[in-house]
Write an enzyme that holds these catalytic residues in place. Structure first.
Site, PDB file in Angstrom:
ATOM      1  N   GLU A 110      34.900  29.890  28.857  1.00  0.00           N
ATOM      2  CA  GLU A 110      35.996  29.068  29.426  1.00  0.00           C
ATOM      3  C   GLU A 110      36.162  27.709  28.737  1.00  0.00           C
ATOM      4  OE1 GLU A 110      34.717  32.198  31.959  1.00  0.00           O
ATOM      5  OE2 GLU A 110      33.551  30.490  31.284  1.00  0.00           O
ATOM      6  N   ASP A 151      30.460  35.495  26.045  1.00  0.00           N
ATOM      7  CA  ASP A 151      30.416  35.144  27.470  1.00  0.00           C
ATOM      8  C   ASP A 151      30.474  33.629  27.657  1.00  0.00           C
ATOM      9  OD1 ASP A 151      30.334  35.705  30.153  1.00  0.00           O
ATOM     10  OD2 ASP A 151      28.169  36.045  30.236  1.00  0.00           O
ATOM     11  N   ASP A 192      32.891  38.019  37.095  1.00  0.00           N
ATOM     12  CA  ASP A 192      31.766  38.427  37.946  1.00  0.00           C
ATOM     13  C   ASP A 192      32.241  38.819  39.341  1.00  0.00           C
ATOM     14  OD1 ASP A 192      30.123  37.903  35.816  1.00  0.00           O
ATOM     15  OD2 ASP A 192      29.567  35.903  36.498  1.00  0.00           O
TER      16      ASP A 192
END
Length: 831
Positions: free
Chosen positions: A440, A437, A505
C-alpha cells in the site's frame, strides 16, 4: 473557522477514529490513522467552504482557441484544455492562474488519436463535437457538460474549487443513476451514497462491509453508460453523492486537475475504452490458471516437499507453490528485508526449485518493500541510499508489526535497480513468480520523503510502481517470459504491468465469502480482471468444511484458484477430512477441465479489456433490477454462475438473462431466459448454467498445466432449436512466451453452428499465426439437448458412428481434425 465547519470536521474526525477502531489490524496504524484524520478534516473544511462561499461563482468565460489537438478556453481564473483521445474519450484539464500544465499521467498510456472535431460558437455557448461525444461550454454562467449521441452524461457543478491546501472537482448527477468504481470496496454493487478515502490501506479480517481497502482508484462508472477518471495520484476522497444532493466530487491534497470522460453504447465498449486508455493486461502464464499450494506459511524445504508429495499421492492437480515469510526467516518478526533463503530451513533452495519444476510445479516467493533494521540487508540499504528519507535526507525508520523498519524508495532509480537485481538473481535460481505484499505501503508515515514527492503524494502509486519495476525488468532481462506478479495494491492502469491483485486478508467466514463476488466484479469493470480472493478465507482459525468447499466451488469460476490462509486451519485440500477433500478435489479437477475456456477468456481480456467475471447488467443494461446484483454473474459470455454464499442453503432463487435460454451445467435441465426460478442447491457443486447455443471447449484430466495440449479436446455444444446460428472459439499458444499473439505464435480455433430445418451443421476451422506449428487434433464432440436419436451424422462428407444417450439427450462422436482442413459435421435431426 465557522461553527458549521467545525462541527462537520469534528463529525468526520469521529467517523475516522471509529473506523480505525473497527478495522484494527496486526499493523501499527498510528501514522495512517492520524494522516487520514488530518486529511478528512482538511477536505471537510474545503467542502463546507465551497458550498457556502461558492468560490467559483464568479468564474467568467473570456476567450477560446482551437489548438488543433485540443480546445483551449480562458477564464478569469485560469485555463481549460479539452483534448479528445478517441471518439469515446475526452480529457479536460484546468490550469489555475499562476500554474503550469502538468502533462505527466501515471495512469494514461493511450496517445491521443487524430479525431475529427467540429467547433460551433454562439453568443451563449461553445459546442465542441468529437464524433459521437459533445462538450458544451456555457459562457454565462460558466459551465461544462458532456453528451454522447445527444444524450446528456454529466456536467460540472462548481468545477474546480481551491480552499486552503485542498482541491475539489464536483459534478451534477441524475437522481436515478447507479455508480460503480472507486477501486476495491465491499459496499454493495451500487456505491452511490458513500464518501470514500482514496488511500490504499489494508483492512484485516473484513467481511461484508468495508469502505477502505488495499486498492483505491479515482474512477467512477455510471449506469448511464459513462465513466469519469480523475487522473491524479495524491491521496484524497471520492464522494459519490454522500449528502444525497446529486453531487459527485473528487477531493485531493494537490496535483493535476485533469479528468477523462469515457462513453459507450454498452458496458463492453465502455470498459474496453477505459482499458485502451490505461493499458491492457498482458496474458499471464497459462499455469496461473491452475491450482496453487499456499499457506501462511511453509517453514522449511522438507515441509514444502512433503506438501507436494501429498498432492501427487491424492492425484489433486497443482501448478505452483507459494512461500510466505518463512523462506527468509524463522520468525515473522525481525527478518523482513533479508530477501534471501534461510539456509537452515532451506538448505538447498536451487535444487528444491529445480525438483519442483521437473514435476511441473512453479515456485513463487513473497517479497515486501520494508527493510528492517535487524535484517541482513539493513547496512547495505543505508549505505546505498535506497530508502525513503526524512526532510533532511536521512533514512527514516519507524515501528510496525514486523519490527523497526525503513521503506524502499521505489521512485529512486538507484533503489529500483537494487531491488530489481534481487529479483533477477532469484529468477536465475529458478523462481517463477512473485508475491508483492504490504505494497500500500501498509504503514507509510506522512513524514517520509521519496525521490519524486512526499508519502501522501505517491502513496497510491507505490504498488503501481512496484509492479512496473518487475514488469519492465522482465522486458529488459527476460523478454520472452511472462512474469507472474501477485499484489494487493495498485492504481489506475496497473493491469498493463500484469498485476494480479487479490482482495486482502478476508475473514474466514460466510460474511467474508459474501463480499468476494462484488469485489471481483467491480475490479474487473475497472480493468483489474484478475482480482480474486484467498479461497477458503484467510483470517481466523475457523474450521468450517462447508464454507471451505463452497468457497473453492466458487473459485472454479473466478480468475485465480489460490487457497490461502493462516496455518492454524489447513488451506490445502490434501489436509482436509475425506469428504471435504473429495469435494474440493472435484472442484479443482473441473477447474483444469475448463482451462481452454478460461484461457480464451484471458485472451479476450488481453485483446479487448473484457472482464473474466461480468455483472448481469452486461447482458441487460436496461434492466434496473440487475444494477445491484452481485450474487449471480457471468463467467465470460457463456456461463451463468450463482455461488452458494450462505450456510446450509437448500434452494436459491435466481434470474436467467433474457438474451437466451440456459442449461444446467450438470443436469442439462433447461431454464427459460427472462425468468426467475428457484433451483435446488446440493453439496456437490454450486448452481452453474450454460447459455443456449454456446460452445464450451474443455480438456481431458491433467496433474498440472505442463500436460495441457489442444491436440486432445472435449467440445460441448448446447443445441437449442431457437438458436439458428452461433459461434465460439478457443485461443491457443505455448502458454509461456510473452506477446505470443503479437508475434504470430498462436492459433484461434473457431466453432460455428447453423440450424436449418432439421439439419444441424457444425464447422471447426482454424486461424493460425505465422509462427504457430500446425497440428492434427482429436475432438470428442458432445452435442447437448438432442431430444431424439439423429437419423444420420456425417463428418467431412462421410457417415460417422455416434452414440446418443436417451437419458441425457447428449450426442457423442469423435472427430479427427486434420491440420490442413476445415471439419464439417452434419447432424440430421429428423425422426
Amino acid at each position: 473557522m465557522a461553527s458549521g465547519q467545525s462541527d462537520f470536521a469534528a463529525i468526520l474526525q469521529k467517523e475516522f477514529m471509529k473506523k480505525q477502531m473497527r478495522n484494527a489490524s496486526r499493523v501499527t496504524e498510528k501514522h495512517t490513522s492520524l494522516k487520514l484524520t488530518r486529511l478528512g478534516i482538511l477536505l471537510a473544511m474545503s467542502v463546507c467552504a465551497s458550498a457556502t462561499n461558492a468560490q467559483n461563482a464568479a468564474r467568467q468565460f473570456e476567450s477560446f482557441a482551437d489548438k488543433g489537438s485540443y480546445l483551449e478556453i480562458t477564464t478569469n481564473d485560469g485555463q481549460y484544455r479539452i483534448r479528445p483521445y478517441t471518439g469515446h474519450i475526452v480529457e479536460t484539464s484546468f490550469i489555475p492562474k499562476g500554474e503550469q500544465f502538468d502533462p505527466v499521467s501515471h495512469a494514461v498510456v493511450l496517445a491521443p488519436q487524430a479525431v475529427q472535431t467540429q467547433l460551433r460558437d454562439t453568443d451563449s455557448q461553445l459546442q465542441y463535437q468529437v464524433r459521437d461525444m459533445e462538450v458544451d461550454i456555457s459562457k454565462s454562467p460558466f459551465q461544462i457538460s458532456y453528451r454522447y449521441k445527444g444524450k446528456p452524461l454529466i456536467s460540472e457543478k462548481n468545477g474546480y474549487v481551491h480552499q486552503d491546501k485542498s482541491e475539489r472537482l464536483d459534478f451534477n448527477l441524475d437522481n436515478s443513476e447507479a455508480l460503480y468504481g472507486a477501486g476495491e470496496r465491499a459496499l454493495g454493487m451500487n456505491r452511490r451514497g458513500n464518501r470514500l478515502p482514496l488511500y490504499n490501506k489494508a483492512h484485516y479480517g473484513y467481511e461484508e462491509h468495508s469502505t477502505q481497502m488495499n486498492y483505491a482508484m479515482p474512477l467512477v462508472f455510471s449506469s448511464k453508460m459513462y465513466g469519469i477518471h480523475f487522473d491524479n495520484a495524491p491521496i484524497g476522497f471520492l464522494d459519490l453523492d454522500s449528502k444525497k444532493d446529486n453531487v459527485l466530487a473528487y477531493e485531493t491534497i494537490s496535483g493535476r486537475k485533469t479528468y477523462q470522460v469515457i462513453a459507450g453504447d454498452n458496458w463492453q465498449e465502455l470498459v474496453s475504452s477505459y482499458t485502451a486508455l490505461t493499458g491492457r493486461q498482458p496474458l499471464p502464464p497459462r499455469w496461473a490458471f491452475g491450482n496453487f499450494a499456499s499457506r501462511f506459511g511453509y517453514h522449511s524445504e522438507a515441509q514444502a516437499r512433503a506438501v507436494l508429495e501429498q498432492y501427487a499421492a491424492e492425484k489433486i492437480p497443482v501448478d505452483a507453490i507459494i512461500f510466505d515469510l518463512y523462506w527468509f526467516g524463522k520468525d515473522i518478526k525481525g527478518t523482513m528485508g533479508n530477501l534471501a533463503f534461510d539456509h537452515d530451513s532451506f538448505p538447498h533452495p536451487r535444487r528444491m526449485i529445480a525438483d519442483f519444476a521437473s514435476q511441473g510445479v512453479k515456485t513463487i516467493l513473497i517479497t515486501e518493500p520494508f527493510i528492517l533494521t535487524t535484517s541482513g540487508r539493513w547496512d547495505e540499504a543505508v549505505q546505498k541510499k535506497i530508502l525513503a528519507t526524512d526532510k533532511d535526507g536521512k533514512a527514516l525508520t519507524y515501528d510496525f508489526y514486523f519490527g523497526h523498519t525503513g521503506l524502499i524508495d521505489l521512485f529512486n532509480p538507484v533503489a529500483r535497480d537494487w531491488f530489481w537485481n534481487i529479483y533477477k538473481d532469484l529468477r536465475k535460481d529458478g523462481v517463477a513468480g512473485w508475491w508483492g505484499d504490504l505494497g500500500e505501503p501498509e504503514v507509510h508515515p506522512a513524514a517520509l520523503m521519496h525521490a519524486s514527492g512526499s508519502a501522501d503524494q505517491v502513496h497510491n502509486i507505490y504498488g503501481h510502481e512496484w509492479a512496473k519495476l518487475i514488469a519492465e525488468g522482465y522486458q529488459r532481462e527476460f523478454p520472452k517470459e511472462r512474469p507472474f506478479i501477485l499484489m494487493r495494491s495498485g492504481y489506475s492502469g496497473s493491469q498493463r504491468y500484469g498485476m494480479i491483485p487479490w482482495s486482502g486478508d478476508v475473514n474466514r467466514t460466510w460474511g467474508g465469502l459474501r463480499s468476494q463476488p462484488e469485489i471481483a466484479l467491480q475490479m474487473g469493470m475497472q480493468g483489474l480482471a484478475y482480482m480474486h480472493s484467498d479461497l477458503g478465507g484467510f483470517a481466523g482459525a475457523n474450521l468450517d468444511d462447508e464454507l471451505y468447499v463452497r468457497w473453492l466451488q466458487y473459485g472454479v469460476f473466478q480468475p485465480v484458484f489460490r487457497p490461502h490462509a493462516q496455518e492454524e486451519v489447513a488451506s490445502e485440500p490434501v489436509f482436509r477430512e475425506p469428504h471435504t477433500r473429495a469435494l474440493a478435489k472435484a472442484a479443482i479437477l473441473l477447474r483444469y477441465r475448463l482451462l481452454p475456456y478460461n484461457y480464451t477468456l484471458a485472451f479476450d481480456n488481453h485483446l479487448q479489456g473484457l472482464p473474466l467475471m461480468r455483472p448481469l447488467f452486461y447482458d441487460e443494461p436496461d434492466n434496473p433490477a440487475l444494477l445491484t446484483v452481485a450474487d449471480t454473474y457471468l463467467w465470460g459470455h457463456d456461463f451463468l454462475v450463482h455461488p452458494v454464499l450462505h450456510a446450509a442453503e437448500k434452494q436459491s432463487s435466481l434470474y436467467f438473462p433474457r438474451s437466451s435460454d440456459w442449461f444446467d451445467f450438470v443436469s442439462d435441465q433447461k431454464y427459460a431466459g427472462g425468468s426467475t426460478q428457484t433451483v435446488d442447491v446440493i453439496s456437490d457443486h454450486i448452481p452453474v448454467f450454460v447459455r443456449a447455443g454456446a460452445f464450451i471447449p474443455m480438456s481431458p484430466p491433467m496433474q498440472n498445466t505442463s500436460q495441457y495440449s489442444t491436440r486432445e479436446l472435449v467440445l460441448h455444444y448446447y443445441h437449442d432449436p431457437k438458436v439458428s446460428q452461433s459461434s465460439g472459439k478457443l485461443y491457443d499458444d505455448d502458454g509461456v512466451t510473452a506477446a505470443a499473439y503479437e508475434h504470430g505464435a498462436y492459433a484461434m480455433l473457431h466453432f460455428d453452428s447453423a440450424l436449418h430445418r432439421d439439419q444441424l451443421t457444425i464447422r471447426l476451422s482454424e486461424q493460425r499465426g505465422a509462427a504457430y506449428a500446425a497440428q492434427d487434433r482429436h475432438v470428442q464432440l458432445a452435442i447437448h439437448n438432442v431430444q431424439h436419436k439423429p437419423r444420420q451424422v456425417s463428418v467431412h462428407g462421410r457417415t460417422s458412428r455416434f452414440d446418443w444417450d436417451a437419458s441425457t439427450h447428449i450426442l457423442h462422436l469423435d472427430v479427427t481434425w486434420n491440420r490442413r482442413t476445415e471439419e464439417k459435421i452434419l447432424v440430421n435431426l429428423q425422426r
